[in-house]
Design a protein around this motif. Structure first.
Motif, PDB file in Angstrom:
ATOM      1  N   ARG A 102      44.745  10.423  31.413  1.00 45.49           N
ATOM      2  CA  ARG A 102      43.925   9.849  30.683  1.00 45.49           C
ATOM      3  C   ARG A 102      45.336   8.188  30.497  1.00 45.49           C
ATOM      4  NH1 ARG A 102      42.024  11.085  24.694  1.00 45.49           N
ATOM      5  NH2 ARG A 102      41.099   9.171  24.453  1.00 45.49           N
ATOM      6  N   PHE A 103      46.216   8.597  29.887  1.00 50.00           N
ATOM      7  CA  PHE A 103      46.923   7.525  29.713  1.00 50.00           C
ATOM      8  C   PHE A 103      47.047   6.404  30.876  1.00 50.00           C
ATOM      9  CE2 PHE A 103      50.007   9.983  26.493  1.00 50.00           C
ATOM     10  CZ  PHE A 103      48.928  10.359  25.423  1.00 50.00           C
ATOM     11  N   ILE A 104      47.137   7.049  31.798  1.00 55.17           N
ATOM     12  CA  ILE A 104      46.821   6.171  33.545  1.00 55.17           C
ATOM     13  C   ILE A 104      46.118   5.652  33.337  1.00 55.17           C
ATOM     14  CG2 ILE A 104      47.461   5.934  35.912  1.00 55.17           C
ATOM     15  CD1 ILE A 104      49.482   8.148  35.159  1.00 55.17           C
ATOM     16  N   ASN A 105      44.665   5.970  33.191  1.00 57.35           N
ATOM     17  CA  ASN A 105      43.813   5.505  33.316  1.00 57.35           C
ATOM     18  C   ASN A 105      42.493   4.922  32.570  1.00 57.35           C
ATOM     19  OD1 ASN A 105      43.962   6.953  36.609  1.00 57.35           O
ATOM     20  ND2 ASN A 105      42.715   8.847  35.840  1.00 57.35           N
ATOM     21  N   GLU A 106      42.753   5.190  31.278  1.00 53.38           N
ATOM     22  CA  GLU A 106      41.763   4.879  30.330  1.00 53.38           C
ATOM     23  C   GLU A 106      42.774   4.237  29.247  1.00 53.38           C
ATOM     24  OE1 GLU A 106      38.777   6.616  29.898  1.00 53.38           O
ATOM     25  OE2 GLU A 106      39.152   7.808  31.780  1.00 53.38           O
ATOM     26  N   SER A 107      44.225   3.573  29.435  1.00 53.11           N
ATOM     27  CA  SER A 107      44.895   3.735  27.900  1.00 53.11           C
ATOM     28  C   SER A 107      44.274   2.016  27.863  1.00 53.11           C
ATOM     29  CB  SER A 107      46.451   3.306  27.605  1.00 53.11           C
ATOM     30  OG  SER A 107      47.433   3.276  28.718  1.00 53.11           O
ATOM     31  N   ALA A 108      44.383   1.443  29.284  1.00 47.94           N
ATOM     32  CA  ALA A 108      44.009  -0.267  29.072  1.00 47.94           C
ATOM     33  C   ALA A 108      43.001  -0.605  28.743  1.00 47.94           C
ATOM     34  CB  ALA A 108      44.119  -0.786  30.731  1.00 47.94           C
ATOM     35  N   PRO A 129      48.254  -3.028  28.610  1.00 42.06           N
ATOM     36  CA  PRO A 129      48.548  -3.589  29.999  1.00 42.06           C
ATOM     37  C   PRO A 129      49.896  -2.155  30.344  1.00 42.06           C
ATOM     38  CG  PRO A 129      49.204  -5.541  30.213  1.00 42.06           C
ATOM     39  CD  PRO A 129      48.666  -5.171  28.719  1.00 42.06           C
ATOM     40  N   ASN A 130      50.565  -2.857  29.791  1.00 42.95           N
ATOM     41  CA  ASN A 130      51.856  -1.453  29.143  1.00 42.95           C
ATOM     42  C   ASN A 130      51.538  -0.397  28.391  1.00 42.95           C
ATOM     43  OD1 ASN A 130      54.770  -0.195  29.226  1.00 42.95           O
ATOM     44  ND2 ASN A 130      55.630  -2.225  28.721  1.00 42.95           N
ATOM     45  N   ILE A 131      51.473   0.553  30.037  1.00 46.17           N
ATOM     46  CA  ILE A 131      51.410   2.132  29.126  1.00 46.17           C
ATOM     47  C   ILE A 131      51.848   2.424  28.333  1.00 46.17           C
ATOM     48  CG2 ILE A 131      50.374   4.118  30.269  1.00 46.17           C
ATOM     49  CD1 ILE A 131      50.098   2.862  32.066  1.00 46.17           C
ATOM     50  N   VAL A 132      53.565   2.183  28.598  1.00 51.03           N
ATOM     51  CA  VAL A 132      54.291   3.106  27.691  1.00 51.03           C
ATOM     52  C   VAL A 132      54.022   2.490  26.182  1.00 51.03           C
ATOM     53  CG1 VAL A 132      56.682   3.325  27.194  1.00 51.03           C
ATOM     54  CG2 VAL A 132      55.699   3.298  29.497  1.00 51.03           C
ATOM     55  N   THR A 133      53.917   0.871  26.704  1.00 50.25           N
ATOM     56  CA  THR A 133      53.770   0.478  24.704  1.00 50.25           C
ATOM     57  C   THR A 133      52.309   0.948  23.935  1.00 50.25           C
ATOM     58  OG1 THR A 133      54.984  -1.527  25.516  1.00 50.25           O
ATOM     59  CG2 THR A 133      53.523  -2.028  23.504  1.00 50.25           C
ATOM     60  N   SER A 134      51.251   0.978  24.848  1.00 54.63           N
ATOM     61  CA  SER A 134      50.031   1.570  24.075  1.00 54.63           C
ATOM     62  C   SER A 134      50.185   3.198  24.023  1.00 54.63           C
ATOM     63  CB  SER A 134      48.894   1.624  25.189  1.00 54.63           C
ATOM     64  OG  SER A 134      49.306   2.174  26.287  1.00 54.63           O
ATOM     65  N   VAL A 135      50.694   4.264  24.483  1.00 56.51           N
ATOM     66  CA  VAL A 135      51.082   5.542  23.852  1.00 56.51           C
ATOM     67  C   VAL A 135      51.876   5.216  23.070  1.00 56.51           C
ATOM     68  CG1 VAL A 135      52.366   7.504  25.127  1.00 56.51           C
ATOM     69  CG2 VAL A 135      50.527   6.175  26.808  1.00 56.51           C
ATOM     70  N   LEU A 136      52.779   4.534  23.056  1.00 59.64           N
ATOM     71  CA  LEU A 136      54.367   4.563  21.621  1.00 59.64           C
ATOM     72  C   LEU A 136      53.656   4.307  20.531  1.00 59.64           C
ATOM     73  CD1 LEU A 136      57.328   4.385  22.058  1.00 59.64           C
ATOM     74  CD2 LEU A 136      57.438   2.469  21.171  1.00 59.64           C
ATOM     75  N   ALA A 137      52.632   2.911  20.471  1.00 63.27           N
ATOM     76  CA  ALA A 137      52.049   2.207  19.171  1.00 63.27           C
ATOM     77  C   ALA A 137      50.955   3.041  18.628  1.00 63.27           C
ATOM     78  CB  ALA A 137      52.022   1.037  19.728  1.00 63.27           C
ATOM     79  N   SER A 138      50.348   3.163  19.829  1.00 59.24           N
ATOM     80  CA  SER A 138      48.943   3.983  19.777  1.00 59.24           C
ATOM     81  C   SER A 138      48.838   5.077  19.896  1.00 59.24           C
ATOM     82  CB  SER A 138      47.567   3.139  20.322  1.00 59.24           C
ATOM     83  OG  SER A 138      46.783   3.469  19.754  1.00 59.24           O
TER      84      SER A 138
END
Lengths: 140, 144, 510, 513, 207, 93
Positions: E127-133, E139-148
């Motif tokens: 999900r993170f790879i496909n949907e997070s953007a 675009p930085n998945i790590v940032t989006s997962v980390l912060a959101s």
């Protein structure tokens, strides 16, 4: 044999981990203990990161233009969706976890070091043996 | 005479540091705000930001650095970062979402996420910077 | 009448005791006596109910799931409660004389603990289930501890330590698991007619359980858990009287009777023979403690061992598992209660008036303390079970009970023990009356022997004893009155035991 | 915004925001007020949660509104709601006590840091309990640990520093073990959410990995919960920490780890795995039993009151674990009841000890002579809570012990029941020894009298509040028992989520296609 | 191929560093080796695509940690005393733990396995790879997962840092300087341990 | 091409690490760690190009920075046994 190679990473990590643990338990110097803790924790990080690696993958930062304009957000999604079909990314989740864990590790180290500084002020030594002897001499 | 020699001996480091510091700070800001697009983010930026002060402290003495950024300010910033993060979360709650729900921060979910991530990364950055500097102050404070 | 009311007088009097305090001690003690009479009255009302076959009960307070705290009146309990409330009044009267003339410290604390102990006894007497009984039992242990250690001396501390260790140890280590085990086996702890433990549980389990109960109730003082009783002798005499006649030991044996009747049920107990192994120990206790009593020169110690021996009578009665024996046991609680309290009162009177604690010093005391020594004689007869004292009836019933279940050898033991009783008890009044008064140097002796009382200062008898004129040196009037009272009850119950029998006829055996 | 929906988040957010506010205030009194306020609010909030979950309801709160396995969620049922209540209630009471209790032990200019640490500790503990995410539990475990190291190190003599350091080393090993365990679980199931993990463990095709994860989590949590062979850190920490802190920690910290242990054993790995396959009861039960027997003996020989109570804590933790290991409704509810009751009892005991230390400056058992004369209320409090520890009827301790023994007997563990009794008897001895000295022993001072006054009212009132509560729970034991048996029922229902069917797991795998 | 080679060699470096740390008694050297260790570990993280982690590890492990350790050592002795005996008990325990861990790895998903549970979880990794953007616009998945997605963890992390700051402030804060003012400087000298213990007494009065 | 570079870097790194490990003087170690850090920067840069994501040069910058700070700190520690002193104040001498 193939198994052996594939798991080689894990095993080295475990050796490191145990070395760190050994330093923590067996070394009587307080600073050395904390260094052991650092090694121990860093190896755990490595264990996590290994799990998230995908062969042929790349860092989980999406390649390609993603517009950060609010209006274009919708189209950006589709652009990203196109990208992921061709690029394999490593699992970002362990990275997130380990970012947190690194911070936790350094925080623990910092507190430990502060304690060592204070212990050294009070006891004049950072060797477990000396401190123990002093504690036994004048139990509070 | 001796002292003058010493002064000469450290001149290079001193000048390099003075030159370097703004760039380090700039780089820290880059890492902070470019974290969405490349490696980096609040935590890393905070550490780099602190690194600028640490190198200053190493070269010029921690007492001088204290004049630049006083421990009192550091203490306030430390708390402020955490508060910023937590209050961003509470704001989500007040606007009708769950705790740390950024979608409700702005009219559209995506821009809400954008602002939310911006705010919390800033909070992390501020706290990490101030804590790291504070740690350095504490450990490096002059023994003699 | 709701048995919960019995808790009210002893608890309600505490504020009064505190309020009046040392300053207005007459009022303080008056309030206790009033409370005592109120309690007696309440118990009497319950008696009327119970004799008519009713069993008044209180509401229940749920404590743990199904387990609750609840009081209800049944004949044995009512008998015991009557005894305790009656003796509370008398002991208080006695204490007035004893405590004041002995100049005991902390009298207010003494009376408060006494009142709490009575409340605990009441809740034990009317306990509707094992849990309530156990709680009351523990409360009694804790509330009497300050009484035992009252003097605050090293000896008192030592005695208190033995007391609390043995009683708490046995109750937590043996009684509590017994209660819990019963609960696990049957899912209830209620006292029910005919018992809750059925024969399906198995003889071995029943035998172990019986052992846990008998030894767990350390207050029943079966060997080897009898040590606390002589140790508690350091207490002031009214306390000893309370411990050995009214509250503590009687609660122990009473609990055993109740458990035998309502937890095991006489049929189960008799059919399984689960208690048989303990009978041996109990009979051994009877004999051994009688023999030990022989060797004791200290009067209170001799009486203590006598108590140990008598308690085992009641344990035997409980374990014989026949209705006659248990009725006899319940009667013996009363009979022995009055007789033994008389003896202790006498011992206290002798201590207060003549400063003597050793039997060998009592020669010729019958001349100076005739009333006390006559009462002592009556008490001794009561214990021995000779007419005209009441002990005869209960002993006879226990003996009858042994025949019911075929333990003939126990009769022999009882006989032997009675002979020993005569030997160690009756010898005392005989010495007092028929031996000449020794030379006066014995006055000096008593200090060296009397280690039990810290505040045993010489007390000027002349100023307070009104009977000085007759050449008597009796104890203060309130104490003497109490002695006369109890000894006359001992005789009264010989001639008129009917109310007790009437009450005990209401026990539902199955 | 519906307020009641947000209660779980507020539970954490309130103390978390309180902590930086304390730093901003930089004033000891104000920081105390903030801490007290936050603790009371937390107590109220957790009361609401207990009330809401008592009938078996499960509250799931998705943080950031991200659906469960992707985001982090709070998972509140009666088990952790009651632990939340214990933690926040103990904090509220001890905080009231700390107003005077901490003033002598901790330097004036550090008071605000002390209370910040306090709030952080509470934040961490509550965070561990409320979360439904395995990794998140680790993060909050570290918050509470760091705050605990700080609080312990503020102790009045230098040994507190070494105690804190040793705890830091042990605690970090424990936390790292937990991290390894969570990592292996992640490797085996790909998830961090406890419910999701519990659904995926049955279909995980790497049983050894799960086994190792299980072992490491167990050992890590055993260290944190100070279960017998891994208890060494506790004695020093409790002894040398400021007594106020000890009172707080003894009621909360180990209990929280025990809760986590319960959650993992029963709801994440599942009963079948933990006790059937791993034979956990055969490993943990002997440890627990050895713990409460040996530690009671050790407690007998301590010369310092705090140390004695610390060892007694280890023994009591042994009771809880023993109850849990029975895996029967009665046993688990006995364990949970003892978690609640022991928190009350031990905190009260340490608070009474704190009163003594406040006046006397130390708590050597041998020099407590004359205490009953000089500090009668404190002595009475010590006796009352001591009786509760022993398990005398009408006190909370009796309820737990009764149920524990009943549970043991129900399973036919005669020896276990006997050993519990033996250890209770030892509790009688070690508490009795102290009480005896307090009442009878003459003071050891040169003048023969102890020149101390009764502790201040602000300390005695919270102390007696706790004791009153422990008596109330001793009489109305059903109040706690019903919560505990609801909790036991909840735990015994097994995994948090139904197991996935293997096929569906494959179908949904989208990687590398 | 290069990748595997890199990892193997860098891991070997790690082992070498660790052995050095175990045996070296000079703590300064140990700190230096720890710096190398962290840098190497960060290098490995880069090779394993964890760029954010590498970033952090370098900044923290090699940077901040080293400086803190040096700061600590500047107050203390920096040569470890020789240990009289080797701790075989610890060695045994550690070995058992290690063997258990190795046992656990035997059926772990192989390194780089794309279909491992961790990498294929539909609601997490995938999900993170496909949907997070799309969901966060980052675009930085790590940032989006980390912060959101896991912003709550990050809040916890921030609080951990804050706790550490508070703890160090409380331990080494203002008071310590006061001690420096009125105490002689040579507290590291073990012979003056008694004077150090005196100091613990006036800590109480020095409030 | 990049592969060769990387292998060469690894070899030099091994040499640096051996110096850092073996000493014998502290200067050897400091030099070792410093050059090791430099090699790491290069390694990361090279690896970034090898895998086609050169934007990760950011990391290399951080490494360089940290390496600089670390070396300064170690040197300062070694020289003054203190990190925080102002190196120019009289009371240092």
């Amino acid at each position: 044999m193939l198994n052996f190679l594939a798991l080689y990473n894990y095993w080295v990590v475990i050796v490191l981990m145990m070395a760190g643990l050994y330093i923590m338990i067996a070394r009587h110097n307080l600073v050395k203990k904390l260094i052991g803790l650092s090694i121990f924790q860093t190896s755990i990080f490595y264990l996590y990161i290994s799990m998230g690696k995908v062969s042929g993958g790349t860092a989980p930062i999406l390649i390609g233009k993603i517009s950060h304009e609010k209006e274009k957000a919708g189209s950006a999604t589709s652009a990203a969706a196109e990208q992921i079909t061709t690029v394999v990314y490593s699992n970002p989740l362990p990275h997130v976890l380990i970012l947190t864990a690194i911070v936790v590790g350094v925080a623990t180290t910092a507190v430990g070091l502060a304690l060592i500084v204070r212990i050294n002020e009070e006891y004049g030594s950072i060797e477990e043996d000396d401190i123990r002897a002093m504690e036994q001499r004048d139990p509070v | 005479m001796m002292r003058k020699y010493q002064r000469q001996r450290h001149r290079v480091l001193q000048i390099v540091t003075k030159l370097l510091t703004p760039f380090v700070l700039l780089f820290a800001l880059y890492v902070q705000f470019h974290g969405d697009y490349g490696p980096g983010g609040g935590f890393q930026a905070g550490v780099i930001f602190a690194a600028a002060f640490i190198i200053h402290g190493l070269i010029f003495g921690v007492d001088k650095t204290r004049l630049v950024l006083s421990p009192g300010v550091i203490r306030v910033l430390m708390a402020f970062g955490v508060l910023l993060y937590a209050l961003t979360g509470v704001a989500g709650m007040l606007l009708g979402g769950n705790f740390l729900d950024y979608n409700v921060l702005a009219p559209s979910a995506l821009s809400g996420q954008h602002w939310g991530i911006f705010a919390v990364e800033l909070g992390v950055g501020i706290t990490v910077t101030s804590v790291m500097i504070s740690l350095f102050y504490s450990f490096a404070s002059s023994r003699r | 009448m709701n048995p919960l009311w019995t808790l009210l007088p002893p608890l309600a009097v505490i504020p009064f005791i505190l309020f009046f305090g040392e300053k207005r001690r007459n009022l303080r003690e008056l309030s206790i006596i009033v409370a005592g009479f109120v309690l007696l009255f309440i118990n009497n009302r319950i008696y009327n109910d119970v004799v008519q076959g009713a069993s008044p009960e209180s509401g229940s307070l749920a404590m743990m799931g199904e387990l609750s705290m609840k009081l209800s009146a049944e004949p044995i309990g009512n008998l015991f409660a009557l005894l305790a409330s009656f003796l509370w009044v008398i002991t208080t009267v006695y204490s007035i004389g004893y405590m004041r003339s002995h100049k005991e410290i902390n009298q207010t604390r003494f009376y408060i603990c006494f009142a709490i102990a009575i409340a605990a006894v009441m809740s034990a007497a009317y306990a509707d289930n094992l849990l309530t009984l156990f709680i009351a039992y523990e409360a009694l242990t804790l509330s009497t501890l300050p009484l035992v250690t009252h003097a605050g001396t090293d000896a008192a501390r030592q005695g208190g330590k033995t007391y609390i260790r043995l009683l708490m140890g046995t109750s937590i280590g043996l009684l509590m698991p017994a209660v819990i085990w019963t609960f696990v086996l049957t899912g209830t702890t209620d006292f029910e007619a005919g018992g809750i433990l059925g024969p399906e549980i198995g003889t071995t389990t029943l035998a172990i359980l019986a052992g846990l109960y008998v030894f767990g109730i350390g207050k029943a003082a079966i060997m080897p858990f009898h040590r606390w009783l002589p140790a508690a002798m350091v207490a002031p005499t009214p306390v000893s009287a309370l411990l050995h006649a009214v509250a503590v030991v009687k609660t122990g044996v009473f609990a055993l009777l109740k458990i035998a009747t309502y937890t095991f049920g006489v049929d189960t107990l008799a059919a399984s023979g689960a208690g048989e192994w303990i009978l041996w120990i109990a009979t051994f206790t009877v004999l051994a403690s009688s023999l030990i009593a022989f060797t004791k020169d200290n009067l209170k110690a001799r009486l203590a061992y006598s108590t140990v021996s008598q308690l085992s009578y009641i344990i035997i009665a409980a374990l014989l598992a026949s209705s006659t024996a248990i009725t006899g046991g319940a009667m013996h609680i009363v009979m022995h209660g009055f007789a033994k309290i008389t003896l202790f009162f006498c011992a206290g009177a002798i201590l207060v008036a003549a400063h003597k604690t050793l039997i060998s010093e009592l020669d010729g005391l019958g001349k100076t303390m005739p009333i006390t020594m006559v009462a002592f004689t009556i008490g001794s007869l009561g214990i021995i079970g000779l007419p005209p004292a009441s002990g005869l009836w209960s002993k006879l019933m226990i003996a009858q009970g042994t025949l019911d279940n075929g333990y003939i050898w126990i009769i022999a033991v009882l006989m032997l023990s009675t002979l020993l009783n005569i030997g160690y008890l009756l010898v005392i009044p005989l010495r007092a009356f028929f031996k000449p008064l020794p030379a006066p140097q014995s006055e000096d002796n008593h200090h060296s022997h009397d280690s039990t009382h810290a505040s045993d200062e010489s007390y000027d008898l002349l100023s307070s004893n009104s009977m000085q004129a007759a050449g008597w040196q009796e104890a203060p009037a309130p104490s003497l009155w109490a002695i006369v009272m109890t000894s006359s009850v001992v005789i009264l119950l010989f001639f008129y035991p009917a109310p007790l029998v009437e009450l005990l006829e209401q026990v539902q055996w199955r | 915004m519906n307020f009641f929906d947000q209660v779980p988040a507020l539970q954490i957010a309130v103390p978390l925001i309180g902590a930086p506010v304390c730093v901003l205030l930089r004033n000891g009194r104000a920081a105390w007020a903030v801490t007290q306020f936050c603790s009371v609010i937390c107590t109220l909030l957790s009361c609401m949660l207990v009330a809401a979950t008592r009938d078996g309801t499960v509250i799931r709160y998705e943080l950031g509104s991200w659906s469960a396995p992707s985001g982090i969620e709070y998972y509140v049922d009666i088990v952790n709601a009651s632990v939340l209540l214990v933690v926040s209630f103990i904090s509220a009471i001890v905080c009231l006590y700390a107003y005077r209790g901490a003033e002598k032990e901790i330097q004036q200019d550090k008071h605000y840091l002390f209370y910040t640490g306090w709030l952080l500790c509470i934040t961490g503990l509550l965070g561990i309990v409320i979360t439904g995410d395995a990794f998140n539990a680790f993060v909050f475990l570290e918050i509470s640990s760091l705050a605990t190291y700080l609080l312990i190190s503020l102790g009045p003599d230098r040994n507190s520093l070494t105690a804190a350091f040793r705890y830091l080393i042990m605690g970090s090993i424990g936390a790292s073990f937990i991290l390894i365990g969570v990592g292996f679980l992640f490797a085996a199931t790909g998830s961090l959410n406890m419910a999701d993990i519990s659904a995926r463990i049955p279909i995980a095709d790497s049983p050894r990995t799960v086994l190792v994860a299980f072992s490491f989590l167990t050992v890590g949590l055993m260290i944190k919960a100070a279960i017998f062979p891994l208890h060494a850190w506790l004695a020093n920490a409790y002894h040398y920490a400021p007594v106020t802190v000890t009172a707080l920690l003894s009621g909360t910290a180990t209990k929280v780890s025990l809760y986590l242990l319960l959650r993992f054993f029963f709801n994440v790995f599942g009963i079948q795995f933990s006790f059937g396959q791993m034979l956990l009861n055969y490993v943990l039960l002997p440890a627990a039993i050895a713990g409460f027997v040996l530690m009671s003996v050790v407690a007998l020989y301590q010369s310092d009151l705090r140390r004695m109570l610390a060892y007694s804590s280890v023994a009591q933790i042994g009771y809880i674990v023993a109850g849990i290991c029975l895996v029967s409704p009665l046993g688990i509810s006995a364990g949970i009841v003892h978690i609640i009751n022991h928190a009350l009892i031990k905190s009260a005991l340490f608070m009474a000890t704190g009163c003594i230390v406040y006046r006397l400056g130390h708590a050597h058992i041998q020099s407590l002579g004359g205490m009953a004369k000089q500090m009668p209320i404190t002595t009475a409090a010590f006796i009352a809570s001591g009786l509760s520890l022993i398990g005398v009827p009408l006190t909370a301790g009796f309820i737990s012990k009764f149920n524990l023994i009943a549970a043991m007997l129900e399973q036919g563990w005669w020896i276990g029941a006997a050993l519990i009794l033996a250890s209770s008897l030892m509790a009688t001895l070690y508490i009795g020894r102290v009480v005896e000295i307090m009442i009878f022993r003459k003071p050891r001072t040169s003048t023969g009298t102890l020149e101390v006054n009764e502790a201040p009212m602000q300390m005695l009132i919270p102390l007696w509040l706790l004791i009153a509560l422990s008596i109330v729970f001793g009489i109305f034991g059903n109040e706690t028992l019903s919560i505990a048996s609801a909790g036991a029922e909840r735990l015994l229902t097994g995994p948090l989520a139904p197991a996935l069917v293997p096929e569906s797991a494959y179908l949904s795998t989208g990687a590398g296609q | 191929m290069i990748e595997q080679l890199l990892i193997v060699v860098l891991l070997t470096f790690l082992v070498v560093c660790t052995i050095g740390i175990i045996y070296l008694r000079d703590l300064l050297a140990a700190v230096i080796l720890l710096g190398i260790y962290s840098l190497t570990a960060a290098g490995i993280f880069v090779v394993m695509d964890a760029v954010d982690v590498a970033f952090t590890e370098a900044a923290v492990g090699a940077g901040i940690s080293t400086i803190l350790l040096l700061g600590c050592l500047s107050h203390t002795e920096h040569v470890q005393k020789p240990q009289r005996h080797n701790n075989y008990w610890a060695l045994g325990m550690v070995s058992v733990t290690g063997i258990l861990l190795i046992y656990g790895t035997l059926d772990m998903p192989r390194y780089g396995e794309a279909l491992s549970p961790a990498n294929s979880h539909p609601d997490l990794a995938q999900r993170f790879i496909n949907e997070s953007a799309g969901e966060t616009g980052v675009p930085n998945i790590v940032t989006s997962v980390l912060a959101s997605y896991r912003g709550y963890d990050t809040l916890g992390e921030t609080v951990v840092v804050f706790s550490a700051g508070i703890a160090v402030l409380a331990l080494l804060g203002r008071k310590r300087r006061r001690v420096d003012d009125d105490e002689n400087e040579d507290v590291t000298n073990p012979e003056l341990a008694s004077s150090a213990s005196d100091k613990s007494d006036d800590r109480g009065t020095n409030v | 091409m990049f592969g060769v570079v990387i292998i060469a870097l690894l070899i030099t790194m091994a040499m640096a690490i051996s110096r850092a490990l073996l000493g014998p003087t502290i200067y050897d170690r400091i030099l070792g760690v410093n050059s090791f850090g430099t090699k790491t920067v290069l390694l990361i840069a090279a690896y970034g190009f090898l895998t086609g994501r050169p934007e990760f040069l950011d990391i290399a910058i951080v490494y360089a920075l940290i390496n600089f700070i670390g070396t300064v700190a170690v040197l300062k520690f070694f020289e003054y046994h203190d990190l925080g002193s102002g190196a120019y104040q009289e009371d240092d001498y």
